[in-house]
Design an enzyme around this catalytic site. Structure first.
Site, PDB file in Angstrom:
ATOM      1  N   SER A   1     116.009  22.979 -46.958  1.00  0.00           N
ATOM      2  CA  SER A   1     115.000  24.025 -47.088  1.00  0.00           C
ATOM      3  C   SER A   1     114.430  24.491 -45.761  1.00  0.00           C
ATOM      4  CB  SER A   1     113.851  23.531 -47.975  1.00  0.00           C
ATOM      5  OG  SER A   1     113.262  22.355 -47.424  1.00  0.00           O
TER       6      SER A   1
ATOM      7  N   GLU B   1      95.193  29.568 -45.824  1.00  0.00           N
ATOM      8  CA  GLU B   1      93.857  29.466 -46.400  1.00  0.00           C
ATOM      9  C   GLU B   1      93.888  29.926 -47.853  1.00  0.00           C
ATOM     10  OE1 GLU B   1      91.214  28.192 -44.973  1.00  0.00           O
ATOM     11  OE2 GLU B   1      92.309  27.791 -43.097  1.00  0.00           O
TER      12      GLU B   1
ATOM     13  N   HIS C   1     107.697  22.947 -43.783  1.00  0.00           N
ATOM     14  CA  HIS C   1     108.327  24.262 -43.835  1.00  0.00           C
ATOM     15  C   HIS C   1     107.590  25.256 -42.946  1.00  0.00           C
ATOM     16  CE1 HIS C   1     109.365  22.220 -47.678  1.00  0.00           C
ATOM     17  NE2 HIS C   1     110.574  22.603 -47.284  1.00  0.00           N
TER      18      HIS C   1
END
Length: 273
Positions: free
Chosen positions: A42, A211, A227
């Site tokens: 990934s 956020e 990631h």
């Protein structure tokens, strides 16, 4: 084996991103475009609209390659060196590999999940055995295999020191590369050094830290230390291109923009089919 809609979309995204021929060779005969195939997890994979702004570094690699090279990104979320083979993903990509192509091989994040028998490997036995299958498959197609140690996660000690997270897997890959005489791009070392330069605060913009309300895909926010966001994917892709040059896998004329700004707006996330 039947493919899920997402696997089908990933296969379509793995198609080469450019089909233009390379400039004419010195003797005047045109050379075909070579493909850089990516087999990985990934951290490299194509991401889709429902995951944005998460970005795999393979999505940004084409920005640093010249017109004679194109990218086929076969990396898939959640795969290890073992599960990628067992699911038939390596066999599926091989028909598109032609003489002179490159096969970039980066696994490790999910090999570490030894509690999962479908993915876990041991660094110096099953991990190396799986990697040998990629090497042999590329060579059988007269393509060049290239091993990449796994990119580092964002982990800092209390004193601000960036720490390694991959155990013995990078060392096992380095040893295998020497044994098999395969080019090695030590992305674990390169990314760890870069995260140290940026520090805990500077790396937040590179990873998928969000956020609450910043992205509709993550309404409650996110603190993902594995990631990348576009800035991180672009940086890792740039480091990968430089590593390919340093290892003499690619020549200077194969690369572009190594020292130039690449706008984050160049990253796009297609809809999954």
């Amino acid at each position: 084996m039947s493919l899920t809609r997402r696997q089908t979309a990933a296969a379509l995204a793995a198609l080469p991103l450019a089909l233009a021929a390379t400039p004419a060779a010195a003797h005047g005969a045109p050379r075909r475009t070579r493909t850089v195939h990516i087999a990985g997890d990934s951290t490299a994979a194509q991401k889709y609209a429902d995951a944005a702004p998460e970005t795999g570094w393979g999505m940004a690699l084409p920005f640093f390659l010249g017109p004679g090279l194109t990218v086929a990104n076969h990396a898939l979320n959640g795969r290890s060196s073992k599960s990628f083979i067992d699911e038939g993903q390596l066999a599926a990509l091989l028909p598109g590999v032609r003489p002179g192509d490159l096969l970039l091989i980066q696994f490790g994040h999910n090999d570490e999940k030894t509690e999962d028998p479908a993915r876990g490997t041991d660094p110096y036995t099953t991990y190396q055995d799986c990697l040998r299958q990629y090497i042999a498959a590329a060579r059988a197609r007269r393509a060049r295999p290239v091993l990449l140690t796994p990119v580092e996660r964002r982990r800092f000690a209390a004193d601000g020191t960036a720490g390694p997270t991959h155990g013995d897997y990078p060392a096992a890959m380095r040893a295998l590369a020497a044994e098999e005489r395969v080019p090695l791009l030590d992305m674990q070392a390169r990314t760890l050094a870069r995260w140290q330069e940026l520090g805990p605060d500077g790396t937040e913009a590179y990873f998928n830290w969000l956020e609450p309300g910043e992205s509709p895909n993550y309404p409650d926010g996110r603190q993902d230390n594995t990631h990348f966001r576009p800035a991180g994917a672009i940086e890792v892709a740039r480091m990968t291109a430089r590593a390919l040059l340093d290892a003499r896998v690619l020549a200077p004329y194969d690369l572009r923009r190594l020292g130039a700004r690449v706008p984050e707006a160049w990253i796009s996330w297609p809809q999954a089919a």
